[in-house]
Design an enzyme around this catalytic site. Structure first.
Site, PDB file in Angstrom:
ATOM      1  CE  LYS A 140      38.658  16.223  25.970  1.00 31.88           C
ATOM      2  NZ  LYS A 140      40.084  16.674  25.951  1.00 31.88           N
TER       3      LYS A 140
ATOM      4  CG  HIS B  18      32.474  20.540  16.711  1.00 30.86           C
ATOM      5  ND1 HIS B  18      33.848  20.454  16.759  1.00 30.86           N
ATOM      6  CD2 HIS B  18      32.017  19.695  17.669  1.00 30.86           C
ATOM      7  CE1 HIS B  18      34.204  19.602  17.712  1.00 30.86           C
ATOM      8  NE2 HIS B  18      33.117  19.128  18.265  1.00 30.86           N
TER       9      HIS B  18
ATOM     10  CE1 TYR C  78      36.696  14.901  22.945  1.00 32.49           C
ATOM     11  CE2 TYR C  78      34.816  16.113  23.828  1.00 32.49           C
ATOM     12  CZ  TYR C  78      36.124  16.086  23.377  1.00 32.49           C
ATOM     13  OH  TYR C  78      36.870  17.244  23.365  1.00 32.49           O
TER      14      TYR C  78
ATOM     15  CB  SER D 250      34.203  19.159  25.927  1.00 35.44           C
ATOM     16  OG  SER D 250      32.952  19.302  25.291  1.00 35.44           O
ATOM     17  CB  SER D 251      30.151  22.450  27.688  1.00 34.02           C
ATOM     18  OG  SER D 251      29.914  22.367  26.298  1.00 34.02           O
ATOM     19  CB  CYS D 252      30.031  17.081  25.735  1.00 38.50           C
ATOM     20  SG  CYS D 252      31.637  16.281  25.774  1.00 38.50           S
TER      21      CYS D 252
END
Length: 328
Positions: A154, A193, A150, A121-123
């Site tokens: 990742k 989301h 989270y 994920s881009s997070c």
């Protein structure tokens, strides 16, 4: 930041006739991967629902891999959620995702699965990373506090892929999608989301005859969105074309304010009332737009425009409103 890879197998990167396991094949991403891979001629796709196989159960995962022996794995299974879910249940997001990733990767390694794509994920990137965010921004600053658990899980997955490349020489790779949406999304009022939550909120307001919709935050943060079918196509492209330790950003390279996105949703739904903003609720990261030069430089670009994609997702939502995924 990615370390140099070790020797990698000179076998063909992808075999469409080989057993290919899509972990999480009933989720938003996994179902899109399944549709796309099936359409592209994969003849031995394998999937298990969470009821059939709990990926947090290490013994069960190893038994499954012993039975199926996949040559190729796409790891799209994860515990996911929006700002509220991540902020209120960080232990669950950290523990579940670490176990899912570790079990699947360890079992794939035990079987010497030739090709594995880990989806993150881009997070994973710092909260205040320079925009657009390049792959080498990883681990250069503090994470967004509302979903740091989270994100750490990742990041561990990315390092796991790189470690396998260094120690075992397998051509495993990682891809980091931007915010995703499309058919099969989670439209739960508490666990979804921002975009599916908006679609549900505006559609319910229209059906109820309400004049006002209230969204979280200020509406000023900027977000990038990618249709999940475009992600599936990008994943196949990477599996066939990419072999390096560095994670690859997958997105459009274009962002919009949350307020603009709300306007697109209202337009697609047909809601003509007023939009208000609850500024007591968190905004999350101020901006998150990916630098997708590595991906586009390899010859891939997205096909679905945001307005078009939101309109088609609204149609899908309305057609499936009776059997939606309700994940809190």
């Amino acid at each position: 930041m990615a370390p140099a890879g070790g020797p990698v197998s000179d076998a063909p990167l992808l075999d469409r006739s080989a057993v290919t396991y899509v972990a999480g094949h009933r989720g938003l991403v996994g179902s899109a991967l399944w549709r796309h891979f099936e359409a592209e001629g994969f003849t031995q796709l394998v999937g298990r629902s969470s009821a059939e196989l709990d990926l947090r159960d290490r013994d069960a995962v190893f038994a499954f891999f012993d039975e199926v022996r996949p040559a190729q794995v796409v790891l799209a299974a994860a515990k996911v959620g929006g700002i509220m879910a991540n902020a209120t249940h960080p232990v669950d997001f950290l523990s579940d995702n670490l176990r899912i990733q570790t079990n699947v990767m360890d079992a794939a390694l035990a079987q010497r699965s030739h090709r594995l794509l880990f989806l993150g994920s881009s997070c994973i990137y710092p909260r205040l990373a320079p925009q657009p965010i390049r792959e080498d921004a990883l681990l250069t600053g503090p994470l967004e506090a509302t979903n740091d658990a989270y994100a750490i899980a990742k990041i561990a997955g990315i390092i796991g892929v790189q470690a396998v490349r260094r120690q075992h020489g397998l051509p495993w790779i990682s891809a980091m999608p931007t915010n995703l949406y499309g058919p099969g999304d989670n439209f739960s009022p508490t666990g979804s989301h921002v975009l599916p939550a908006m679609i549900r909120r505006y559609d319910e307001a229209l059906a109820a005859g309400d004049d006002v919709v209230t969204n979280w935050g200020t509406g000023t943060p900027r977000r990038e969105f990618l249709h999940v079918d475009d992600l599936a196509a990008a994943c196949l492209h990477l599996l066939e074309q990419y072999d390096a330790p560095e994670q690859v950003n997958v997105g459009t390279g274009v962002d919009h304010t949350i307020a603009e996105i709300a306007g697109f949703v209202a337009e697609a739904v047909g809601f003509e009332g007023e939009t208000r903003w609850d500024t007591t609720k968190p905004d999350g990261t101020p901006q998150k737009r990916l630098d997708v030069g590595l991906l586009t430089g390899s010859g891939w670009t997205p096909r679905t425009g945001l307005r078009e994609g939101i309109a088609s997702t609204v149609e899908w939502y309305r057609a499936h409103v009776g059997d939606l995924r309700e994940l809190g």
